[in-house]
Design a protein around this motif. Structure first.
Motif, PDB file in Angstrom:
ATOM      1  N   MET A   1      64.565  15.246 -52.167  1.00 47.87           N
ATOM      2  CA  MET A   1      65.698  15.016 -53.058  1.00 47.87           C
ATOM      3  C   MET A   1      65.680  16.042 -54.193  1.00 47.87           C
ATOM      4  O   MET A   1      64.687  16.162 -54.901  1.00 47.87           O
ATOM      5  CB  MET A   1      65.661  13.602 -53.625  1.00 47.87           C
TER       6      MET A   1
ATOM      7  N   ARG B   1      73.419  12.778 -54.565  1.00 48.61           N
ATOM      8  CA  ARG B   1      72.104  13.403 -54.501  1.00 48.61           C
ATOM      9  C   ARG B   1      72.048  14.311 -53.285  1.00 48.61           C
ATOM     10  O   ARG B   1      72.662  14.029 -52.254  1.00 48.61           O
ATOM     11  CB  ARG B   1      70.995  12.344 -54.412  1.00 48.61           C
ATOM     12  N   TRP B   2      71.297  15.390 -53.403  1.00 47.12           N
ATOM     13  CA  TRP B   2      71.139  16.359 -52.319  1.00 47.12           C
ATOM     14  C   TRP B   2      69.770  16.166 -51.683  1.00 47.12           C
ATOM     15  O   TRP B   2      68.751  16.287 -52.343  1.00 47.12           O
ATOM     16  CB  TRP B   2      71.293  17.767 -52.860  1.00 47.12           C
ATOM     17  N   ARG B   3      69.774  15.849 -50.408  1.00 43.12           N
ATOM     18  CA  ARG B   3      68.529  15.693 -49.654  1.00 43.12           C
ATOM     19  C   ARG B   3      68.254  17.013 -48.928  1.00 43.12           C
ATOM     20  O   ARG B   3      68.824  17.294 -47.886  1.00 43.12           O
ATOM     21  CB  ARG B   3      68.641  14.545 -48.662  1.00 43.12           C
TER      22      ARG B   3
ATOM     23  N   SER C   1      67.110  17.412 -57.743  1.00 41.14           N
ATOM     24  CA  SER C   1      67.681  16.876 -58.978  1.00 41.14           C
ATOM     25  C   SER C   1      69.125  17.327 -59.148  1.00 41.14           C
ATOM     26  O   SER C   1      69.448  18.495 -58.937  1.00 41.14           O
ATOM     27  CB  SER C   1      66.849  17.369 -60.162  1.00 41.14           C
ATOM     28  N   PRO C   2      70.008  16.404 -59.571  1.00 40.02           N
ATOM     29  CA  PRO C   2      71.393  16.807 -59.805  1.00 40.02           C
ATOM     30  C   PRO C   2      71.512  17.890 -60.881  1.00 40.02           C
ATOM     31  O   PRO C   2      72.429  18.689 -60.844  1.00 40.02           O
ATOM     32  CB  PRO C   2      72.101  15.525 -60.236  1.00 40.02           C
TER      33      PRO C   2
END
Length: 176
Positions: free
Chosen positions: A39, A31-33, A41-42
């Motif tokens: 966060m 996941r990208w913060r 979404s992938p």
């Protein structure tokens, strides 16, 4: 490092096994913060990573971190396989596979690469050859979301997969 640039976080989603009566494996989720958006979404950032050419670096980072995570789990008494999703763009990429195979070979625990049905079919001979190379390096292969794409049972026989994960669209209304 990719993780610093993107502020990535790795999670593990447990996969329960009926036969084992407990956690049989876990899927690595990245996941990208984002500092302002929280966060991401992938669905958004993986597509962006694919379109900008960062997906190879992102996946190599995940493949480097996965055995470290696996060792921490083992130290805590959990000897489970970890599954890593592999972008369809990378399955036919010989350069990526040549970078990934030594990482797979060095992993002490079981690593599974989850490849979508369409990725294993796209670039047919190249993809099949690369899947074989990754298996030879020690990874097991799972065909993910089967039934979402072409769904040829005849072609499925040619894919050197250890596991077949049926797409949710086939099982959502199974009770009906």
């Amino acid at each position: 490092l990719v993780s610093e640039m993107w502020r990535l976080v790795m999670y593990r989603q447990a996969d329960s096994g009926v036969r084992r009566r407990g956690v049989a494996s876990a899927e690595v989720l990245v996941r990208w913060r984002h500092p302002e958006r929280g966060m991401v979404s992938p669905d958004l950032f993986v597509t962006m990573a694919e379109e900008t050419g960062v997906i190879e670096r992102l996946t190599i980072w995940v493949m480097q971190e996965t055995p470290k995570c696996q060792n921490r789990l083992l130290a805590a008494g959990h000897d489970i396989a970890l599954a890593v999703n592999l972008s369809g763009r990378l399955v036919s990429d010989d350069d990526f596979v040549n970078l990934a195979c030594p990482l797979l070979a060095r992993a002490e625990g079981a690593i599974c690469l989850e490849i979508t049905e369409t990725a294993s079919i796209g670039g047919r001979n190249s993809a099949l050859h690369n899947i074989e190379k990754m298996r030879a390096a020690g990874a097991s292969i799972a065909i993910d979301d089967y039934g979402q794409g072409l769904s040829s049972l005849n072609y499925l026989k040619r894919i050197p997969a250890d596991e077949l994960k049926i797409d949710k669209s086939f099982v959502q209304s199974l009770g009906e």
